[in-house]
Design an enzyme around this catalytic site. Structure first.
Site, PDB file in Angstrom:
ATOM      1  N   HIS A   1      11.525  38.532  -8.005  1.00 36.09           N
ATOM      2  CA  HIS A   1      10.474  39.560  -7.927  1.00 36.09           C
ATOM      3  C   HIS A   1      10.169  39.811  -6.456  1.00 36.09           C
ATOM      4  O   HIS A   1      10.712  39.142  -5.579  1.00 36.09           O
ATOM      5  CB  HIS A   1       9.191  39.076  -8.615  1.00 36.09           C
ATOM      6  CG  HIS A   1       9.274  39.048 -10.113  1.00 36.09           C
ATOM      7  ND1 HIS A   1       8.630  39.956 -10.911  1.00 36.09           N
ATOM      8  CD2 HIS A   1       9.952  38.223 -10.962  1.00 36.09           C
ATOM      9  CE1 HIS A   1       8.896  39.689 -12.188  1.00 36.09           C
ATOM     10  NE2 HIS A   1       9.696  38.635 -12.244  1.00 36.09           N
TER      11      HIS A   1
ATOM     12  N   GLU B   1       9.079  35.314  -5.295  1.00 38.16           N
ATOM     13  CA  GLU B   1       8.502  36.558  -4.776  1.00 38.16           C
ATOM     14  C   GLU B   1       9.136  36.743  -3.409  1.00 38.16           C
ATOM     15  O   GLU B   1       8.827  36.009  -2.468  1.00 38.16           O
ATOM     16  CB  GLU B   1       6.980  36.452  -4.650  1.00 38.16           C
ATOM     17  CG  GLU B   1       6.254  36.257  -5.970  1.00 38.16           C
ATOM     18  CD  GLU B   1       6.164  37.511  -6.828  1.00 38.16           C
ATOM     19  OE1 GLU B   1       6.671  38.576  -6.402  1.00 38.16           O
ATOM     20  OE2 GLU B   1       5.605  37.428  -7.930  1.00 38.16           O
TER      21      GLU B   1
ATOM     22  N   GLU C   1      10.292  46.775  -7.609  1.00 39.07           N
ATOM     23  CA  GLU C   1      10.679  45.621  -6.796  1.00 39.07           C
ATOM     24  C   GLU C   1      12.189  45.647  -6.537  1.00 39.07           C
ATOM     25  O   GLU C   1      12.933  44.752  -6.937  1.00 39.07           O
ATOM     26  CB  GLU C   1      10.204  44.335  -7.498  1.00 39.07           C
ATOM     27  CG  GLU C   1       8.684  44.345  -7.645  1.00 39.07           C
ATOM     28  CD  GLU C   1       8.108  43.240  -8.518  1.00 39.07           C
ATOM     29  OE1 GLU C   1       8.834  42.290  -8.851  1.00 39.07           O
ATOM     30  OE2 GLU C   1       6.916  43.334  -8.870  1.00 39.07           O
TER      31      GLU C   1
HETATM   32  O1  0X9 Z   1       2.557  39.212 -11.840  1.00 44.87           O
HETATM   33  C1  0X9 Z   1       3.780  38.999 -11.959  1.00 44.87           C
HETATM   34  O2  0X9 Z   1       4.407  39.301 -12.950  1.00 44.87           O
HETATM   35  C2  0X9 Z   1       4.532  38.327 -10.809  1.00 44.87           C
HETATM   36  N1  0X9 Z   1       4.194  38.934  -9.563  1.00 44.87           N
HETATM   37  S1  0X9 Z   1       4.702  40.451  -9.217  1.00 44.87           S
HETATM   38  O3  0X9 Z   1       4.063  40.864  -7.996  1.00 44.87           O
HETATM   39  N2  0X9 Z   1       6.245  40.444  -8.924  1.00 44.87           N
HETATM   40  O4  0X9 Z   1       4.418  41.289 -10.326  1.00 44.87           O
HETATM   41  C3  0X9 Z   1       4.161  36.876 -10.727  1.00 44.87           C
HETATM   42  C4  0X9 Z   1       4.314  36.123 -11.967  1.00 44.87           C
HETATM   43  C5  0X9 Z   1       3.978  34.699 -11.748  1.00 44.87           C
HETATM   44  N3  0X9 Z   1       3.362  34.152 -12.887  1.00 44.87           N
HETATM   45  C6  0X9 Z   1       2.034  33.929 -12.983  1.00 44.87           C
HETATM   46  N4  0X9 Z   1       1.205  34.060 -12.000  1.00 44.87           N
HETATM   47  N5  0X9 Z   1       1.655  33.547 -14.162  1.00 44.87           N
HETATM   48 ZN    ZN Z   2       7.438  41.443 -10.201  1.00 46.02          ZN
END
Ligand code: 0X9
Ligand code: ZN
Length: 422
Positions: free
Chosen positions: A293, A362, A168
């Site tokens: 992210h 994001e 990222e």
């Molecule tokens: O999955 C993740 O760690 C994050 N998205 S990424 O595409 N950058 O990997 C989002 C984390 C958000 N937190 C939750 N959904 N619990």
């Molecule tokens: Zn991420």
């Protein structure tokens, strides 16, 4: 004969180990979404469909455990992952693929930070945030006027962190752009000047430099997500955004080291997440945190590990802040678990254990059809720009997060430092 077959299977497995697959999955129901979040990371979720690029192990798991939910899939060639960018031999191994050189490498982040600190000594100081698994220093910058640099930390503080996830790379560029904006506008822009005079701002653009640099090694993108921990067995990497302690291992992450959402052997097993923990615990003045992210253009707030909201006044505060920031970057504000349940992420820990108002952005692009994790250097300026005001707002809110609830008609929070007393 048997031995030959075994050897062949082993060879095929080794060849496939580096293979990634594109998958499209049915996540209409919450139950299916949760089932899938336990196996893989979903890059993008729209209208009940998840799209993702997964490693060989995760793909095998999907085929084994949820074959009926796979709507579409294909193995991805190196060419497809790199979007036609060709490696340029003869240059440093750790440089971005052709056309993407504007992204900062680890060395470039460090020299840029060092140059800024030298140029703006009265407001910028070096921040040694910790050491990665491979032994690289995690560099950061502290921006605040000289008089605030005393311990114990009394000036309201905020922490910005980029690149928990290796691929990222834009999540390093947004904080790099923020640093430049803050420093260059001090003394000329009244709002920025007031913020630097009255806030303690910490920015760490590349937390997972081991992973990020591995992702570009040889000037080829590799879709790497985790850090570079050598796990038991022959796999590498812990997902740093599943390694925090709050709710660790209770859903939306994997115990299997080969998975891209591997939670690690224990909470805070990784030096990178441990560095965040230590820093946050030592800086009691921190009231806000932003973890950058990519991708999907979302503003996420806790909880991420459960479907319930944080509740009460804090819930209202998160929602109001998220909506307010969304007016500037046009991202979609939502509770993190609305995307999918995941435990062990930065924000559930920061809010759950420290009461810090923590957001996950994001960044761009909005979808995989606009480049996914590798949208190209052309998007850097815009992504940086649209996220400046949201960052300034967060810096302001660090003074008193609940002040956002007291916004009266006619008040302009964007311009209005008047809401806060210093
Ligand atoms: O999955 C993740 O760690 C994050 N998205 S990424 O595409 N950058 O990997 C989002 C984390 C958000 N937190 C939750 N959904 N619990
Ligand atoms: Zn991420």
């Amino acid at each position: 004969m048997k031995l030959a077959l075994l050897l062949l299977t082993l060879l095929a497995q080794t060849a496939l180990a580096g293979t990634h697959h594109f998958v499209q999955l049915d996540v209409q129901t919450t139950a299916n979404r949760t089932k899938i979040a336990n196996l893989i990371h979903m890059d993008q979720v729209i209208d009940g469909v998840a799209y993702s690029v997964v490693n060989q192990f995760d793909f095998d798991q999907l085929q084994k455990k949820v074959p009926k939910l796979i709507q579409n899939s294909h193995p991805m060639s190196e060419q497809e992952i790199n979007g036609g960018r060709t490696p340029r031999p003869g240059f440093s191994d750790y440089e971005f693929p052709k056309g993407d050189e504007k992204f900062h490498t680890y060395d470039e982040v460090n020299s840029s930070l060092a140059a800024s600190i030298k140029k703006y000594p009265s407001i910028a100081t070096a921040l040694n945030f910790g050491t990665t698994l491979e032994g690289k220093t995690i560099h950061g910058i502290r921006i605040t006027k000289e008089g605030n640099r005393k311990s114990p930390y009394v000036t309201p503080g905020i922490l910005f962190v980029g690149a928990h996830h290796a691929r990222e790379h834009l999540s390093t560029e947004a904080p790099m752009g923020l640093i430049k904006y803050l420093l260059e506008n001090y003394g000329t822009n009244a709002r920025v000047t007031k913020l630097i005079d009255n806030r303690d701002i910490y920015i760490v653009p590349m937390l997972n430099s081991d992973g990020a640099m591995y992702d570009i090694k040889g000037r080829k993108y590799k879709m790497w997500r985790k850090n570079r921990r050598k796990n038991s067995g022959s796999s590498f990497g812990v997902d740093l955004n599943r390694n925090y302690s709050f709710g660790w291992g209770t859903g939306g992450s994997s115990r299997n080291p080969r998975s891209d959402v591997f939670m690690g052997p224990a909470p805070f097993s990784e030096p990178e997440t441990m560095a965040v923990k230590k820093f946050v615990e030592e800086h009691s003045n921190l009231r806000m945190l932003l973890s950058y992210h990519t991708f999907s253009e979302l503003i996420l707030y806790p909880w991420g590990g459960k479907n319930e909201g944080v509740g009460g006044k804090d819930q209202e505060t998160f929602v109001k802040m998220a909506k307010q920031m969304a007016t500037h970057n046009k991202y979609k504000p939502m509770q993190a678990s609305g995307l999918y349940i995941a435990t062990g992420d930065t924000c559930d820990w920061a809010y759950g254990t420290q009461g810090i108002f923590c957001f996950t952005f994001e960044l761009s692009p909005k979808s995989r059809w606009r480049g996914g994790f590798y949208p190209g250097a052309k998007v850097i300026d815009r992504v940086t720009k649209v996220n400046i005001i949201p960052a300034l707002e967060m810096i302001e809110w660090a003074g008193d997060p609940y002040a956002v609830l007291r916004k009266r008609k006619g008040d302009n929070v964007s311009n209005g430092l008047k809401l806060f007393t210093y």
